[in-house]
Design an enzyme around this catalytic site. Structure first.
Site, PDB file in Angstrom:
ATOM      1  CG  ASP A 104       1.587  -3.020  10.204  1.00  0.00           C
ATOM      2  OD1 ASP A 104       2.499  -2.377   9.663  1.00  0.00           O
ATOM      3  OD2 ASP A 104       0.828  -3.777   9.583  1.00  0.00           O
ATOM      4  NE  ARG A 158      -2.556  -4.908   5.484  1.00  0.00           N
ATOM      5  CZ  ARG A 158      -3.007  -5.145   4.252  1.00  0.00           C
ATOM      6  NH1 ARG A 158      -3.766  -6.180   4.021  1.00  0.00           N
ATOM      7  NH2 ARG A 158      -2.687  -4.347   3.257  1.00  0.00           N
ATOM      8  N   GLY A 190       0.837  -1.212   0.000  1.00  0.00           N
ATOM      9  CA  GLY A 190       0.000   0.000   0.000  1.00  0.00           C
ATOM     10  C   GLY A 190       0.866   1.256   0.000  1.00  0.00           C
ATOM     11  NE  ARG A 197      -1.106  -4.725  -0.256  1.00  0.00           N
ATOM     12  CZ  ARG A 197      -2.013  -3.753  -0.121  1.00  0.00           C
ATOM     13  NH1 ARG A 197      -3.014  -3.668  -0.962  1.00  0.00           N
ATOM     14  NH2 ARG A 197      -1.917  -2.881   0.851  1.00  0.00           N
ATOM     15  CB  THR A 217       2.931   0.629   6.237  1.00  0.00           C
ATOM     16  OG1 THR A 217       1.564   0.373   6.610  1.00  0.00           O
ATOM     17  CG2 THR A 217       3.802   0.328   7.432  1.00  0.00           C
ATOM     18  CG  ASP A 225       3.824  -6.847   7.751  1.00  0.00           C
ATOM     19  OD1 ASP A 225       3.178  -6.303   6.835  1.00  0.00           O
ATOM     20  OD2 ASP A 225       3.306  -7.609   8.592  1.00  0.00           O
TER      21      ASP A 225
HETATM   22  O1  F6P Z   1      -1.632  -1.388   4.573  1.00  0.00           O
HETATM   23  C1  F6P Z   1      -2.204  -0.179   4.219  1.00  0.00           C
HETATM   24  C2  F6P Z   1      -3.692  -0.330   4.024  1.00  0.00           C
HETATM   25  O2  F6P Z   1      -4.215   0.927   3.666  1.00  0.00           O
HETATM   26  C3  F6P Z   1      -4.470  -0.914   5.200  1.00  0.00           C
HETATM   27  O3  F6P Z   1      -4.701   0.018   6.221  1.00  0.00           O
HETATM   28  C4  F6P Z   1      -5.706  -1.413   4.527  1.00  0.00           C
HETATM   29  O4  F6P Z   1      -6.296  -2.473   5.230  1.00  0.00           O
HETATM   30  C5  F6P Z   1      -5.197  -1.891   3.186  1.00  0.00           C
HETATM   31  O5  F6P Z   1      -3.961  -1.234   2.966  1.00  0.00           O
HETATM   32  C6  F6P Z   1      -6.124  -1.633   2.032  1.00  0.00           C
HETATM   33  O6  F6P Z   1      -5.570  -2.215   0.913  1.00  0.00           O
HETATM   34  P1  F6P Z   1      -6.086  -1.956  -0.584  1.00  0.00           P
HETATM   35  O7  F6P Z   1      -5.671  -0.578  -0.983  1.00  0.00           O
HETATM   36  O8  F6P Z   1      -5.422  -3.012  -1.375  1.00  0.00           O
HETATM   37  O9  F6P Z   1      -7.583  -2.072  -0.523  1.00  0.00           O
END
Ligand code: F6P
Length: 327
Positions: free
Chosen positions: A134, A176, A15, A76, A130, A107
């Site tokens: 975390d 998350r 992210g 990702r 991030t 992580d």
């Molecule tokens: O890890 C960053 C984050 O924004 C989290 O807080 C959240 O759960 C997740 O990524 C959302 O991911 P995506 O943008 O793939 O929906």
């Protein structure tokens, strides 16, 4: 003896987080200052596998310190979980003579870097980027402060209308499976209740206090909940509260990706610049498989492995503060 690192790649992965651009800028300019060649890798590990790699100059990172998102884009990448994907990525670095890699991410991205650094002769350094904060071993991660401030601005606005209507509001923030954004933004906006995955919530207590408020005809209440809390987020909590307070006006707001965007705060720009600088210093000193973190305002180099395995925790005192300050 490890080979001297002369060419480095830099990527952003997972992210995005406000401040990633400031970190890229710091890596590129510190690397060039030390006579290194610096390569930008597009879309994280995906670009490394697909050979989407470009040489960067000092000017390539001009005018980006204040911009959210990431100029290198991010992804990702599932293919990087496979040995074949990592082998391909390695070949693409090798043919350019790149022997150092700076990974800016969370992580999950660090997990990839650990494997890659163990399998191939590439010195990998992580930078904690991030919004979730975390990552064990660092008081800050890039993007967290901006995300908290974005949440605060939004919650303050919601509070105005909540107060005008005497309503209960449940506001869900990101994180998350970590509750730091909820905890920090909740305390900073005077939330009556903050629900986070790290602490068990006594929902009966919350219901009891709301019933009491209802009896006093003062049913206005702000609840900030982390998306990863034990009940499954704001909508689920609304259902529970509605069953117990059928007459109450309960509204939900899910802040969502707004928390990931925007211009980074001063703090995020500063830590990103410091971390980027130190990541290159690490490579010069011959370190590898560590990430750059900040503890007590000092730079620390923590084994990537540790960031992967450990989670921070939130002690009971935090919840005591929330309770006392909201009483
Ligand atoms: O890890 C960053 C984050 O924004 C989290 O807080 C959240 O759960 C997740 O990524 C959302 O991911 P995506 O943008 O793939 O929906």
């Amino acid at each position: 003896m490890a080979k001297k690192v002369t060419r480095i790649g830099v990527l952003t992965s997972g992210g995005d987080a406000p401040g990633m651009n400031a970190a890229i800028r710091a890596v590129v300019r510190t690397g060039i200052f030390h006579g290194m060649e610096v390569y930008g890798i597009m879309r994280g590990y995906q670009g490394m596998i697909e050979d989407d790699i470009m040489k960067m100059e000092s000017r390539s990172v001009a005018n980006i310190i204040q911009r959210g998102g990431t100029i290198l884009k991010t992804a990702r990448c599932k293919d990087f979980y496979e040995k074949a994907g990592r082998q391909k990525a390695y070949s693409n670095l090798k043919k350019r003579g790149i022997n150092g890699l700076v990974v800016i991410g969370g992580d999950g991205s660090f997990r990839g870097a650990v494997k890659f650094g163990q399998e191939f002769d590439i010195a990998c350094i992580g930078i904690a980027g991030t919004i979730d904060k975390d990552i064990y071993g660092s008081d800050f991660t890039i993007g967290f402060d901006t995300a908290v401030n974005t949440a605060i601005q939004a919650i303050d606005k919601i509070r105005d209308t909540m107060d005008a209507h005497d309503r209960i509001f449940i506001i869900e923030v990101m994180g998350r499976d970590a509750g730091y954004i909820a905890l920090h933004s909740g305390i900073a906006t005077g939330a009556e209740n903050i629900l986070i995955p790290e602490r068990k919530t006594n929902i009966k207590d919350i219901i009891e206090s709301l019933l009491e408020k209802e009896r006093r005809k003062k049913l206005v209440n702000l609840i900030v909940v982390a998306e990863g809390d034990e009940f499954g987020g704001a909508n689920e909590i609304q259902k529970i509260l509605h069953e117990n307070l059928p007459k109450a006006e309960i509204r939900v707001a899910i802040l969502g990706h707004i928390q990931r965007g925007g211009s980074p705060t001063g703090l995020d720009r500063l830590i990103a610049s410091r971390m980027g600088y130190h990541a290159v210093e690490c490579l010069l000193e011959g370190r590898h498989n560590v990430f750059v973190g900040i503890l007590n305002n000092k730079m620390h180099y923590i084994p990537l492995e540790k960031a992967v395995k450990n989670k921070g925790n939130i002690g009971g005192e935090w919840m005591k503060i929330v309770k006392i300050l909201a009483s």
